[in-house]
Design a protein around this motif. Structure first.
Motif, PDB file in Angstrom:
ATOM      1  N   LEU A  74      21.791  69.025  13.195  1.00  0.00           N
ATOM      2  CA  LEU A  74      20.323  69.043  13.235  1.00  0.00           C
ATOM      3  C   LEU A  74      19.817  70.375  13.793  1.00  0.00           C
ATOM      4  O   LEU A  74      18.715  70.462  14.338  1.00  0.00           O
ATOM      5  CB  LEU A  74      19.802  67.881  14.089  1.00  0.00           C
ATOM      6  CG  LEU A  74      20.095  66.475  13.558  1.00  0.00           C
ATOM      7  CD1 LEU A  74      19.613  65.402  14.542  1.00  0.00           C
ATOM      8  CD2 LEU A  74      19.422  66.255  12.202  1.00  0.00           C
ATOM      9  N   GLY A  75      20.655  71.412  13.650  1.00  0.00           N
ATOM     10  CA  GLY A  75      20.320  72.714  14.220  1.00  0.00           C
ATOM     11  C   GLY A  75      19.024  73.289  13.668  1.00  0.00           C
ATOM     12  O   GLY A  75      18.335  74.042  14.352  1.00  0.00           O
ATOM     13  N   ASP A  76      18.667  72.906  12.436  1.00  0.00           N
ATOM     14  CA  ASP A  76      17.486  73.521  11.825  1.00  0.00           C
ATOM     15  C   ASP A  76      16.175  72.842  12.195  1.00  0.00           C
ATOM     16  O   ASP A  76      15.110  73.381  11.933  1.00  0.00           O
ATOM     17  CB  ASP A  76      17.616  73.470  10.287  1.00  0.00           C
ATOM     18  CG  ASP A  76      18.622  74.502   9.810  1.00  0.00           C
ATOM     19  OD1 ASP A  76      18.901  75.429  10.597  1.00  0.00           O
ATOM     20  OD2 ASP A  76      19.125  74.352   8.682  1.00  0.00           O
ATOM     21  N   VAL A  77      16.241  71.641  12.773  1.00  0.00           N
ATOM     22  CA  VAL A  77      14.989  70.894  12.926  1.00  0.00           C
ATOM     23  C   VAL A  77      13.980  71.640  13.805  1.00  0.00           C
ATOM     24  O   VAL A  77      12.783  71.607  13.520  1.00  0.00           O
ATOM     25  CB  VAL A  77      15.179  69.439  13.453  1.00  0.00           C
ATOM     26  CG1 VAL A  77      15.981  68.587  12.533  1.00  0.00           C
ATOM     27  CG2 VAL A  77      15.731  69.415  14.852  1.00  0.00           C
ATOM     28  N   VAL A  78      14.466  72.323  14.824  1.00  0.00           N
ATOM     29  CA  VAL A  78      13.531  72.985  15.738  1.00  0.00           C
ATOM     30  C   VAL A  78      12.871  74.183  15.047  1.00  0.00           C
ATOM     31  O   VAL A  78      11.650  74.361  15.091  1.00  0.00           O
ATOM     32  CB  VAL A  78      14.247  73.404  17.042  1.00  0.00           C
ATOM     33  CG1 VAL A  78      13.317  74.176  17.955  1.00  0.00           C
ATOM     34  CG2 VAL A  78      14.788  72.171  17.752  1.00  0.00           C
ATOM     35  N   ARG A  79      13.687  74.987  14.364  1.00  0.00           N
ATOM     36  CA  ARG A  79      13.132  76.135  13.641  1.00  0.00           C
ATOM     37  C   ARG A  79      12.189  75.664  12.534  1.00  0.00           C
ATOM     38  O   ARG A  79      11.084  76.144  12.388  1.00  0.00           O
ATOM     39  CB  ARG A  79      14.247  76.986  13.025  1.00  0.00           C
ATOM     40  CG  ARG A  79      14.661  78.155  13.906  1.00  0.00           C
ATOM     41  CD  ARG A  79      15.795  78.939  13.253  1.00  0.00           C
ATOM     42  NE  ARG A  79      16.953  78.099  12.968  1.00  0.00           N
ATOM     43  CZ  ARG A  79      17.868  77.781  13.879  1.00  0.00           C
ATOM     44  NH1 ARG A  79      17.746  78.228  15.114  1.00  0.00           N
ATOM     45  NH2 ARG A  79      18.901  77.021  13.569  1.00  0.00           N
ATOM     46  N   ASN A  80      12.619  74.664  11.752  1.00  0.00           N
ATOM     47  CA  ASN A  80      11.793  74.181  10.638  1.00  0.00           C
ATOM     48  C   ASN A  80      10.467  73.589  11.104  1.00  0.00           C
ATOM     49  O   ASN A  80       9.487  73.595  10.364  1.00  0.00           O
ATOM     50  CB  ASN A  80      12.547  73.127   9.807  1.00  0.00           C
ATOM     51  CG  ASN A  80      13.727  73.755   9.086  1.00  0.00           C
ATOM     52  OD1 ASN A  80      13.823  74.982   9.003  1.00  0.00           O
ATOM     53  ND2 ASN A  80      14.634  72.925   8.571  1.00  0.00           N
ATOM     54  N   ALA A  81      10.459  73.065  12.320  1.00  0.00           N
ATOM     55  CA  ALA A  81       9.220  72.462  12.824  1.00  0.00           C
ATOM     56  C   ALA A  81       8.323  73.506  13.495  1.00  0.00           C
ATOM     57  O   ALA A  81       7.285  73.167  14.057  1.00  0.00           O
ATOM     58  CB  ALA A  81       9.553  71.346  13.807  1.00  0.00           C
ATOM     59  N   GLY A  82       8.738  74.777  13.470  1.00  0.00           N
ATOM     60  CA  GLY A  82       7.880  75.844  14.009  1.00  0.00           C
ATOM     61  C   GLY A  82       8.227  76.257  15.427  1.00  0.00           C
ATOM     62  O   GLY A  82       7.407  76.916  16.086  1.00  0.00           O
ATOM     63  N   GLY A  83       9.412  75.886  15.906  1.00  0.00           N
ATOM     64  CA  GLY A  83       9.820  76.251  17.276  1.00  0.00           C
ATOM     65  C   GLY A  83       9.717  77.757  17.520  1.00  0.00           C
ATOM     66  O   GLY A  83       9.975  78.561  16.624  1.00  0.00           O
ATOM     67  N   ILE A  84       9.334  78.105  18.743  1.00  0.00           N
ATOM     68  CA  ILE A  84       9.145  79.526  19.095  1.00  0.00           C
ATOM     69  C   ILE A  84      10.248  79.942  20.064  1.00  0.00           C
ATOM     70  O   ILE A  84      10.438  79.275  21.094  1.00  0.00           O
ATOM     71  CB  ILE A  84       7.777  79.722  19.792  1.00  0.00           C
ATOM     72  CG1 ILE A  84       6.638  79.281  18.872  1.00  0.00           C
ATOM     73  CG2 ILE A  84       7.585  81.156  20.256  1.00  0.00           C
ATOM     74  CD1 ILE A  84       5.289  79.224  19.574  1.00  0.00           C
ATOM     75  N   PRO A  85      10.978  81.031  19.775  1.00  0.00           N
ATOM     76  CA  PRO A  85      11.992  81.487  20.735  1.00  0.00           C
ATOM     77  C   PRO A  85      11.348  81.834  22.083  1.00  0.00           C
ATOM     78  O   PRO A  85      10.294  82.465  22.136  1.00  0.00           O
ATOM     79  CB  PRO A  85      12.579  82.741  20.079  1.00  0.00           C
ATOM     80  CG  PRO A  85      12.236  82.612  18.628  1.00  0.00           C
ATOM     81  CD  PRO A  85      10.941  81.837  18.551  1.00  0.00           C
ATOM     82  N   LEU A  86      11.976  81.386  23.158  1.00  0.00           N
ATOM     83  CA  LEU A  86      11.460  81.626  24.504  1.00  0.00           C
ATOM     84  C   LEU A  86      12.232  82.809  25.073  1.00  0.00           C
ATOM     85  O   LEU A  86      13.449  82.727  25.248  1.00  0.00           O
ATOM     86  CB  LEU A  86      11.722  80.358  25.339  1.00  0.00           C
ATOM     87  CG  LEU A  86      11.075  80.239  26.707  1.00  0.00           C
ATOM     88  CD1 LEU A  86       9.566  80.414  26.627  1.00  0.00           C
ATOM     89  CD2 LEU A  86      11.396  78.872  27.307  1.00  0.00           C
TER      90      LEU A  86
END
Ligand SMILES: Cc1cc2nc3c(=O)[nH]c(=O)nc-3n(C[C@H](O)[C@H](O)[C@H](O)COP(=O)(O)OP(=O)(O)OC[C@H]3O[C@@H](n4cnc5c(N)ncnc54)[C@H](O)[C@@H]3O)c2cc1C
Length: 396
Positions: A74-86
């Motif tokens: 599920l590595g892509d779910v955060v990026r696909n949902a618009g996650g922002i690198p901190l």
């Protein structure tokens, strides 16, 4: 005819009998449901709120949390949902400020994260029932009874070979009282509108005051997530916004915008542990098993690690529940999360001593690299080596 003990065939009769019922669709429950469904276990995921739902949280995903999601596909779910690198944490205490570089963390609203995990569980084959409150009852012929109350308060009882309690700080076992630390803080949070405030995307601003601390991050839709842990008596006769405003002004931060997207909410006492992390055919995972404090930003990681381990333990328990499973689950939790939680307790102790905090921030302002070992340690995934049999199958 229902398959007997030892079988892992989906087991539902009119939706009343399940291999596993998971109560609570936060990261612990959703990931457990996802993993179990992928293993062909019949799983009902029950959530008392309508979904997606907002919850009080700093919305920062540690590198460890992302590592666990990667490990289960599920590595892509955060990026696909618009996650922002901190990329940066700015720490404020007294009039001191330190700026620490971060690597490998992301920010994503809990609405988006939890919805993405529940969708993955449903795609994998789990049945999801939002707006349904679960209450775990006793055992009946080797099954746990779970009372479900739907949105119209109509009640029904389902049975499960194993129940995972992933209901966060709320709990779902009738009559159960967790052990709460006498100096526990409570959580406060809101999502605020607007561009005012000086928190750019990719930065976490953390202000520490005498009565608690406040974290601010910009979410993927440009709104401002505010999450705080405060002494409960600071709230006597005052609004959450006033208490948070005081902590911010103590550390020289500008006041917050006042328009809310999600208005101020509080949590029960944070520092707690369940009286038992497991009972016969019942496993507790995530905050439901115990929580410390949010400063180190590890709660989601702990919940994911526990959800994954719980899936493995539940899968084995569906095949055959042995009494010693309860003790084994407690040992797994200690092994997976014990070190991180002990470190978090130490941090929480230090945060209640303003002089120590101010000196530490002043020192970090001069030498930010001093924080590197702690940042690395807090960001690491727990040793989730014990995922149960599914892990072994996945690896092959
Ligand atoms: C102020 C604050 C800031 C935080 N910041 C961060 C951060 O930046 N990063 C981080 O990693 N962690 C953070 N945390 C911790 C994190 O929010 C939790 O550790 C994490 O959400 C725990 O996940 P969970 O799945 O165990 O429980 P939850 O996410 O709380 O999910 C439990 C779910 O169960 C549902 N539920 C409750 N009772 C029932 C019932 N009877 N039947 C059915 N459903 C039920 C609830 O509605 C909820 O959706 C923060 C916490 C606080 C309080």
């Amino acid at each position: 005819v229902a398959p007997g003990e030892g079988s892992l065939v989906s087991w539902e009769e009119d939706g009343r009998r399940w291999d596993v019922v998971v109560a609570g669709a936060g990261p612990a429950g959703a990931l457990a449901a996802y993993k179990l469904a992928r293993e062909g276990v019949s799983v009902l995921l029950v959530e008392r709120q309508s979904f997606p739902r907002w919850k009080v949280c700093g919305a920062c995903l540690s590198p460890g949390a992302l590592e666990i999601l990667d490990a289960v596909g599920l590595g892509d779910v955060v990026r696909n949902a618009g996650g922002i690198p901190l990329i940066r944490m700015r720490l404020f205490a007294g009039r001191h400020e330190a700026s620490l570089a971060l690597r490998g963390s992301m920010v994503l609203s809990r609405m988006a994260l939890d919805q993405a995990l529940v969708s993955a569980a449903v795609r994998a084959g789990a049945t999801f029932r939002p707006e349904t409150r679960a209450t775990v009852e006793g055992l009946q012929s080797e099954r746990r009874r779970v009372r479900l109350a739907g949105p119209d308060l109509e009640e029904e009882v389902v049975e499960a070979r194993v129940v995972i309690d992933a209901t966060g700080l709320v709990g779902c076992v009738r009559g159960e009282r967790p052990s709460v630390s006498p100096d526990s803080r409570v959580g406060l949070g809101a999502v605020l509108e607007g561009s005012s405030g000086d928190v750019p995307p990719g930065e976490l601003h953390m202000a520490v005051g005498a009565r608690g601390y406040v974290g601010l991050v910009r979410l993927e839709d440009g709104t401002l997530d505010v999450a705080a842990a405060v002494d409960p008596d600071a709230l006597a006769g005052r609004t959450p916004a006033a208490v948070v405003g005081e902590i911010l002004s103590e550390s020289g931060r500008p006041p917050l915008p006042s328009a809310c997207v999600h208005s101020w909410r509080g949590t029960p006492a944070l520092t707690r542990s369940a009286t038992a992390t497991a009972e016969a055919r019942l496993l507790r995972a995530g905050d439901a098993a115990g929580y410390v404090e949010p400063f180190s930003g590890e709660g989601i990681c702990w919940a994911l690690a526990a959800g994954l381990s719980a899936a493995g333990a539940a899968e084995e328990g569906v095949r055959q529940w042995r009494p010693e499973r309860a003790a084994a689950w407690a040992a797994i939790q200690r092994q997976v999360l014990g070190r991180s939680k002990r470190l978090c307790h130490t941090l929480a102790w230090g945060l209640r001593r303003p002089r120590i905090v101010r000196s530490a921030v002043a020192a970090l302002a001069l030498a930010p690299s001093l924080a590197a070992p702690l940042v690395r340690r807090a960001g690491r995934a727990p040793a989730v080596g014990i995922f149960g049999p599914s892990r072994a199958r996945e690896a092959t």
